[in-house]
Every structure is written in structure tokens, then in C-alpha cells.
Design a protein around this motif. Structure first.
Motif, PDB file in Angstrom:
ATOM      1  N   GLU A 142       4.985  10.984 -11.516  1.00 58.77           N
ATOM      2  CA  GLU A 142       4.974   9.786 -12.360  1.00 58.77           C
ATOM      3  C   GLU A 142       4.856   8.534 -11.487  1.00 58.77           C
ATOM      4  OE1 GLU A 142       7.591   9.613 -15.629  1.00 58.77           O
ATOM      5  OE2 GLU A 142       7.038  11.604 -16.333  1.00 58.77           O
ATOM      6  N   ALA A 143       3.838   8.553 -10.652  1.00 64.45           N
ATOM      7  CA  ALA A 143       3.618   7.439  -9.732  1.00 64.45           C
ATOM      8  C   ALA A 143       3.387   6.129 -10.475  1.00 64.45           C
ATOM      9  CB  ALA A 143       2.423   7.748  -8.827  1.00 64.45           C
ATOM     10  N   ASP A 144       2.760   6.184 -11.633  1.00 63.71           N
ATOM     11  CA  ASP A 144       2.522   4.959 -12.385  1.00 63.71           C
ATOM     12  C   ASP A 144       3.825   4.330 -12.853  1.00 63.71           C
ATOM     13  OD1 ASP A 144       2.774   7.243 -13.992  1.00 63.71           O
ATOM     14  OD2 ASP A 144       1.672   6.361 -15.656  1.00 63.71           O
ATOM     15  N   HIS A 145       4.819   5.156 -13.189  1.00 63.13           N
ATOM     16  CA  HIS A 145       6.112   4.612 -13.601  1.00 63.13           C
ATOM     17  C   HIS A 145       6.837   3.987 -12.405  1.00 63.13           C
ATOM     18  CE1 HIS A 145       9.410   3.848 -16.140  1.00 63.13           C
ATOM     19  NE2 HIS A 145      10.184   4.855 -15.770  1.00 63.13           N
ATOM     20  N   MET A 146       6.696   4.594 -11.226  1.00 66.05           N
ATOM     21  CA  MET A 146       7.274   3.982 -10.033  1.00 66.05           C
ATOM     22  C   MET A 146       6.637   2.623  -9.765  1.00 66.05           C
ATOM     23  SD  MET A 146       8.265   6.959  -7.286  1.00 66.05           S
ATOM     24  CE  MET A 146       7.030   8.219  -7.559  1.00 66.05           C
ATOM     25  N   LEU A 153       6.693   0.797  -5.386  1.00 69.28           N
ATOM     26  CA  LEU A 153       5.610   1.231  -4.502  1.00 69.28           C
ATOM     27  C   LEU A 153       5.784   0.822  -3.044  1.00 69.28           C
ATOM     28  CD1 LEU A 153       2.251   1.226  -6.459  1.00 69.28           C
ATOM     29  CD2 LEU A 153       4.039   2.947  -6.284  1.00 69.28           C
ATOM     30  N   PRO A 154       6.334  -0.358  -2.727  1.00 64.30           N
ATOM     31  CA  PRO A 154       6.560  -0.648  -1.304  1.00 64.30           C
ATOM     32  C   PRO A 154       7.463   0.393  -0.636  1.00 64.30           C
ATOM     33  CG  PRO A 154       6.678  -2.670  -2.579  1.00 64.30           C
ATOM     34  CD  PRO A 154       6.614  -1.547  -3.568  1.00 64.30           C
ATOM     35  N   GLY A 155       8.549   0.784  -1.311  1.00 64.70           N
ATOM     36  CA  GLY A 155       9.426   1.811  -0.761  1.00 64.70           C
ATOM     37  C   GLY A 155       8.735   3.154  -0.675  1.00 64.70           C
ATOM     38  N   VAL A 156       7.965   3.494  -1.697  1.00 65.94           N
ATOM     39  CA  VAL A 156       7.221   4.755  -1.678  1.00 65.94           C
ATOM     40  C   VAL A 156       6.258   4.777  -0.502  1.00 65.94           C
ATOM     41  CG1 VAL A 156       5.501   6.125  -2.907  1.00 65.94           C
ATOM     42  CG2 VAL A 156       7.450   5.182  -4.149  1.00 65.94           C
ATOM     43  N   THR A 157       5.601   3.651  -0.249  1.00 68.35           N
ATOM     44  CA  THR A 157       4.656   3.568   0.869  1.00 68.35           C
ATOM     45  C   THR A 157       5.365   3.798   2.199  1.00 68.35           C
ATOM     46  OG1 THR A 157       3.269   2.019  -0.366  1.00 68.35           O
ATOM     47  CG2 THR A 157       2.987   2.077   2.027  1.00 68.35           C
ATOM     48  N   ARG A 158       6.532   3.199   2.370  1.00 71.52           N
ATOM     49  CA  ARG A 158       7.274   3.394   3.626  1.00 71.52           C
ATOM     50  C   ARG A 158       7.718   4.850   3.779  1.00 71.52           C
ATOM     51  NH1 ARG A 158       9.173  -1.817   1.986  1.00 71.52           N
ATOM     52  NH2 ARG A 158      10.954  -0.886   0.887  1.00 71.52           N
ATOM     53  N   ILE A 159       8.133   5.455   2.679  1.00 74.65           N
ATOM     54  CA  ILE A 159       8.577   6.852   2.730  1.00 74.65           C
ATOM     55  C   ILE A 159       7.402   7.766   3.056  1.00 74.65           C
ATOM     56  CG2 ILE A 159       9.439   8.761   1.322  1.00 74.65           C
ATOM     57  CD1 ILE A 159      11.157   6.620  -0.158  1.00 74.65           C
ATOM     58  N   MET A 160       6.284   7.554   2.390  1.00 73.37           N
ATOM     59  CA  MET A 160       5.116   8.386   2.653  1.00 73.37           C
ATOM     60  C   MET A 160       4.636   8.246   4.095  1.00 73.37           C
ATOM     61  SD  MET A 160       4.251  10.128  -0.088  1.00 73.37           S
ATOM     62  CE  MET A 160       2.517  10.493   0.147  1.00 73.37           C
ATOM     63  N   THR A 161       4.722   7.048   4.628  1.00 70.73           N
ATOM     64  CA  THR A 161       4.314   6.817   6.013  1.00 70.73           C
ATOM     65  C   THR A 161       5.180   7.611   6.981  1.00 70.73           C
ATOM     66  OG1 THR A 161       3.547   4.597   5.430  1.00 70.73           O
ATOM     67  CG2 THR A 161       3.927   5.034   7.756  1.00 70.73           C
ATOM     68  N   ALA A 162       6.426   7.869   6.598  1.00 70.91           N
ATOM     69  CA  ALA A 162       7.347   8.605   7.464  1.00 70.91           C
ATOM     70  C   ALA A 162       7.129  10.112   7.429  1.00 70.91           C
ATOM     71  CB  ALA A 162       8.792   8.285   7.066  1.00 70.91           C
ATOM     72  N   THR A 163       6.275  10.601   6.530  1.00 73.39           N
ATOM     73  CA  THR A 163       5.980  12.034   6.471  1.00 73.39           C
ATOM     74  C   THR A 163       4.762  12.337   7.336  1.00 73.39           C
ATOM     75  OG1 THR A 163       4.541  11.851   4.523  1.00 73.39           O
ATOM     76  CG2 THR A 163       6.903  12.156   4.121  1.00 73.39           C
ATOM     77  N   ASP A 165      -3.240   2.701 -12.412  1.00 72.36           N
ATOM     78  CA  ASP A 165      -3.207   1.252 -12.297  1.00 72.36           C
ATOM     79  C   ASP A 165      -1.992   0.790 -11.503  1.00 72.36           C
ATOM     80  OD1 ASP A 165      -1.326   1.961 -14.167  1.00 72.36           O
ATOM     81  OD2 ASP A 165      -2.156   0.771 -15.798  1.00 72.36           O
ATOM     82  N   ASN A 166      -1.867  -0.516 -11.333  1.00 71.82           N
ATOM     83  CA  ASN A 166      -0.727  -1.156 -10.659  1.00 71.82           C
ATOM     84  C   ASN A 166      -0.501  -0.667  -9.240  1.00 71.82           C
ATOM     85  OD1 ASN A 166      -0.218  -2.637 -12.969  1.00 71.82           O
ATOM     86  ND2 ASN A 166       1.283  -1.185 -13.771  1.00 71.82           N
ATOM     87  N   GLY A 167      -1.562  -0.325  -8.547  1.00 67.36           N
ATOM     88  CA  GLY A 167      -1.436   0.043  -7.144  1.00 67.36           C
ATOM     89  C   GLY A 167      -1.374   1.524  -6.861  1.00 67.36           C
ATOM     90  N   VAL A 168      -1.335   2.353  -7.890  1.00 66.89           N
ATOM     91  CA  VAL A 168      -1.308   3.793  -7.662  1.00 66.89           C
ATOM     92  C   VAL A 168      -2.582   4.248  -6.972  1.00 66.89           C
ATOM     93  CG1 VAL A 168      -1.167   6.062  -8.770  1.00 66.89           C
ATOM     94  CG2 VAL A 168       0.238   4.178  -9.616  1.00 66.89           C
ATOM     95  N   ASP A 169      -3.704   3.641  -7.318  1.00 65.79           N
ATOM     96  CA  ASP A 169      -4.972   4.001  -6.682  1.00 65.79           C
ATOM     97  C   ASP A 169      -4.941   3.755  -5.180  1.00 65.79           C
ATOM     98  OD1 ASP A 169      -4.761   1.278  -7.215  1.00 65.79           O
ATOM     99  OD2 ASP A 169      -6.928   0.992  -7.370  1.00 65.79           O
ATOM    100  N   LYS A 170      -4.182   2.733  -4.750  1.00 61.90           N
ATOM    101  CA  LYS A 170      -4.066   2.456  -3.311  1.00 61.90           C
ATOM    102  C   LYS A 170      -3.297   3.563  -2.600  1.00 61.90           C
ATOM    103  CE  LYS A 170      -4.213  -2.568  -3.969  1.00 61.90           C
ATOM    104  NZ  LYS A 170      -3.470  -3.851  -3.806  1.00 61.90           N
TER     105      LYS A 170
END
Length: 485
Positions: A158-162, A168-178, A192-197
Motif C-alpha cells: 500500500e505504497a500509495d497510502h504511505m 515516503l521520505p522515511g521509506v526512501t531512507r529505509i529502502m536505501t539501507a537495504t 501517484d504522489n511520488g510512488v512512481d519515483k
């Protein structure tokens, strides 16, 4: 005709678990994605709520770790699922845990609103699969209780709900750490809302599977729009809609109104619980357990529950307050007609709400002819079906003895037990506010704030005040009389 899980390549250890749960045939999103996810490819899956996404990513995740064998080192999980709400995280874990057990794997949930000590203990014990919300997970990463350098497979659910909640900024930092070499799966209803990025940055040549359009609705879901002529008529209609024998969810726009309606229904002999941002984690768990167990067949919720609550066999959703926008309408409505079952959705509309509601339904691509009704209308009676017997409320003290003492018990020990209890800063934003709560200690969680205003008081048929909470327990009165319509 849908394929079996075995035909799609799911290992026998997991198909045996599924068969014991009565699951043999795959849903469309599972049938589409499993050949690619089991092969280790990155996948972008788009499907509406209730389409079976959790099992679609749980199976390849467990199968991958099971094939590899071995155990996780303390503080270094091997798989990660990110979810927007603690309710959703808990329910994802409930799907993954029996599958993981087949391979001797352990799971843990990480989210805020509770003490993190249990989560720390679970991580130190070495947990294989972590289901987390972004805020608390980042907190634990900063405190060096968890490191993501050994994660083999990451799922964003449910990335769109996040994105809607500002995570999304926190998700990006977490994903970068994997690790970049790891497999990544992203499931979302929209991009939408940055999920595509996120997709472009973190998924490597993803295979895209879309089983539904972005704003599609379930064919087995029947929509009704009921026009009422005023507040009194609305109140009577809502009580009648709540009076059936099956599970139903009533949606309100505010926490105060959700709490008030649950109390009013309780006083009328309709066992009801509320779910909103002002409840503690223990209260949420208790109320959901009562609803899932059918001792309380009505859940009165705000939009905080629209994405996070996944309960089967909800036969009716009622928009007591029409939502603010069409995506919320679809997400709320998606609590019924899940997993191939049928369901009904009712929107109750006051005269001053008609124009706004018509516009909302057009944006949601819902075509339905409004009906002017009252609580005694034939079409309402047909929709409600059998009216449940009156159930006498039990005083709050007795409720605590019957329901409160057993909360959180009976869970398995070890890492999974510890982490399931405590869990997620990544909970939804408080209703009516644009910001998320509890992120990195910047805001006090709504669940820990004292005072929600003066408690709403409902009146019983005898005129006495009903001061117990929305989660009051009930006992059968032994009377066969029905509530008056």
C-alpha cells in the motif's frame, strides 16, 4: 479457471499450510505475480484492496528464505515488509507467520505507540522477517538495534497510502539501507504522489502486473445511495442498518462522532466497538478482536481503519458520513466484498450533501440511482435481512474482567511474541490533519494523549445514561424481543 498454488510453483511446505486454511486456488493478482516473484524478479503489483496482495508477496518471501536456509543474525533481519499502519502490519504478520513456521522462520512486527523494549528483545533474538511501519523502524535503526544490510527481499505494501500519510521520505531512507542486489516488490492501488519515483529508483526492471484499474471497484459489491430528509431520519436509518446479524462497518468522519455512535448503538442493544486515532494499541487490539470474534458485530470507524483493517465476511459498509474524496470512498467500501465474497455499500445522504456526494460518486466511477428512504422502507428491510436480538450491555467493570485481562496473552513466545506486542510510528495521520503522528518523536501520538473531550452519552430505551465505552462487552438478554424500528 484459476490455477492452484502448486501449479504456480509454490513449494509443498507452503501449499500444505494453505490447504489446511482452505486455500487452494489463487486469486488473479496471485496468479499473475507468483511466477515472477518466485523466480526472484522485482515486481510492481497494482490491485485494489481485498484482491489478495498479502498472500501474493508472503509466499515468495517465505519460499525464498526457506530455500536459502540458515538463520538471521541478531539485529539483521533477512526480509522486510513496510506497511502504512500498525493494524495492517499486524494483519500482514498474521498471514506470514504460519507460512514462516513451516520453515522454522520467525517473524516480528515493529511499530510505535507502545514500548519498544519487546521489539528490541525480538531483534536481539534474531528474527527472519520484520513487518514494520516506517517511523518506529527508523527509530530503531538510528539506535542501532536493527541493520538492514542482510535483507534479501523487501516489500512495500500500500505504497500509495504511505505517500498519502507523508511517509515516503522515511521509506526512501529505509529502502536505501537495504542491499541493491535484493529482490523488491511494490504493491499499490495507484502510482501517484511520488510512488512512481520509488518504482524508478528502487525496482530493477520490474515486471508490472495490474489486475484492476486505479479506481476500479469490485463487481460483487452492490452500491446504494439512501437519501434521508433530516438528522432524525438519518439516525433511525443508521440504527436499522446496524441491526442485522452479520458483520458491518459504519464509517464516520471524526473520532468524536465514531465514539458517540458506538455508544448510542450499544445503548440500543447493538453490540458495537469503535476504531479511531484516539485509542491506545491495547484498545485497538481489543476492539478488533471483539469485532473479528463476532461478539460485537458492528465496527464504527474513521478513515484510519479504511486501509488497515482486513476482516473477512463483512457483509455491509455504511458511509454514515460521506467521505471527503473518492479514493476514501473506494478504500472504505473495500472492507466488504473481499476475497471473492459479495457485499453491499450504503451511503447515507442528507439534503445538503446530495450535490457533493453525486460528484464524489462520479469521480469514483460508481453509477447508482439514489433512493429516498426511511428506516421502515422495504428496500432497507431487504438489505438488513434478519434483525438480531436485543443484547443487554454489561457494565464496564464486568467488561474488564471478561475481556481486558486476556489481551495480548496466548501468543507464542520468542521473537514473534515480543515483536507482535509492540509496534509502529508509521500509523495513519490523525483524522482531520495533514501530518502523520509519532514520527521520530516529533508529535505525541494521539493514543497517548489524555482527554478526548467530554464522553458522549447515549440513552437507553429506559432513559438511563449509558456511560460505558464503545467496546463494552455484552451478554445475551435471553429475550426474543426485537428492537423497534
Amino acid at each position: 479457471m484459476s490455477s492452484t498454488f502448486a501449479e504456480l510453483g509454490v513449494p509443498t511446505q507452503l501449499t500444505d499450510v494453505l490447504e489446511r486454511e482452505g486455500k487452494t486456488k489463487a486469486f488473479p493478482i496471485q496468479e499473475d505475480t507468483l511466477p515472477d516473484t518466485l523466480a526472484g524478479r522485482d515486481v510492481l503489483g497494482r490491485g485494489k484492496t481485498g484482491s489478495g496482495k498479502t498472500l501474493a508477496f508472503a509466499l515468495p518471501m517465505v519460499a525464498r528464505l526457506g530455500r536459502a536456509g540458515g538463520k538471521s543474525r541478531p539485529g539483521h533481519p533477512r526480509a522486510l515488509v513496510l506497511a502504512p499502519t500498525r493494524e495492517l502490519a499486524t494483519q500482514i504478520d498474521a498471514v506470514i507467520a504460519p507460512l514462516a513456521k513451516a520453515y522454522g522462520l520467525t517473524t516480528a512486527t515493529i511499530f510505535g505507540g507502545v514500548s519498544q523494549q519487546r521489539q528490541e528483545r525480538a531483534l536481539r533474538a534474531g528474527v527472519d522477517i520484520v513487518v514494520a511501519c516506517p517511523g518506529r523502524l527508523e527509530d530503531l535503526m538510528k539506535q542501532r538495534h536493527v541493520t538492514l544490510d542482510n535483507v534479501e527481499i523487501t516489500v512495500l505494501d500500500e505504497a500509495d497510502h504511505m505517500a498519502d500519510l507523508g511517509f515516503l521520505p522515511g521509506v526512501t531512507r529505509i529502502m536505501t539501507a537495504t542491499p541493491e542486489r535484493g529482490q523488491r516488490l511494490l504493491f499499490s492501488a495507484t502510482l501517484d504522489n511520488g510512488v512512481d519515483k520509488l518504482v524508478r529508483r528502487f525496482l530493477d526492471k520490474p515486471v508490472t502486473h495490474s489486475v484492476d484499474s486505479e479506481d476500479s471497484h469490485v463487481d460483487a459489491m452492490t452500491h446504494h445511495v439512501f437519501h434521508v430528509n433530516g438528522a432524525d431520519a438519518k439516525r433511525e436509518l443508521v440504527q436499522m442498518l446496524a441491526s442485522g446479524t452479520g458483520r458491518r462497518i459504519l464509517f464516520m468522519r471524526t473520532k468524536h462522532q465514531a465514539k458517540k455512535l458506538a455508544k448510542t448503538l450499544n445503548a440500543a442493544g447493538i453490540p458495537s466497538v469503535d476504531l479511531h486515532g484516539n485509542l491506545s494499541q491495547g484498545q485497538r487490539d481489543r476492539n478488533l478482536a471483539l469485532f473479528q470474534g463476532m461478539s460485537h458485530r458492528v465496527l464504527v470507524a474513521t478513515d484510519v481503519a479504511a486501509r488497515g483493517v482486513h476482516v473477512d465476511n463483512v457483509e455491509l459498509v455504511v458511509h454514515v458520513d460521506p467521505p471527503a474524496e473518492h479514493k476514501a470512498y473506494l478504500h472504505r467500501s473495500g472492507r466488504t466484498a473481499r476475497a471473492g465474497s459479495a457485499g453491499d455499500v450504503v451511503t447515507v445522504v442528507l439534503p445538503e450533501q446530495r450535490r457533493e456526494t453525486d460528484q464524489l460518486l462520479r469521480r469514483a466511477n460508481i453509477s447508482v440511482h439514489p433512493q429516498a428512504v426511511s428506516a421502515s422502507s422495504a428496500q432497507v428491510a431487504t438489505l438488513v435481512g434478519e434483525v438480531a436480538a436485543y443484547v443487554k450491555p454489561v457494565p464496564v467493570a464486568e467488561q474488564s474482567q471478561r475481556q481486558g485481562q486476556g489481551q495480548g496473552r496466548g501468543r507464542r513466545g520468542g521473537a514473534r511474541s515480543g515483536a507482535r506486542q509492540g509496534q509502529s510510528s508509521g500509523r495513519p495521520a490523525q483524522e482531520g490533519r495533514a501530518r502523520p503522528e509519532g514520527e521520530h518523536g516529533q508529535h505525541r501520538p494521539a493514543e497517548t494523549r489524555s482527554g478526548q473531550g467530554r464522553p458522549a452519552q447515549g440513552r437507553s430505551a429506559g432513559g438511563q445514561r449509558n456511560g460505558h465505552g464503545g467496546a463494552a462487552a455484552f451478554s445475551a438478554s435471553g429475550s426474543s424481543r426485537r428492537r423497534s424500528r
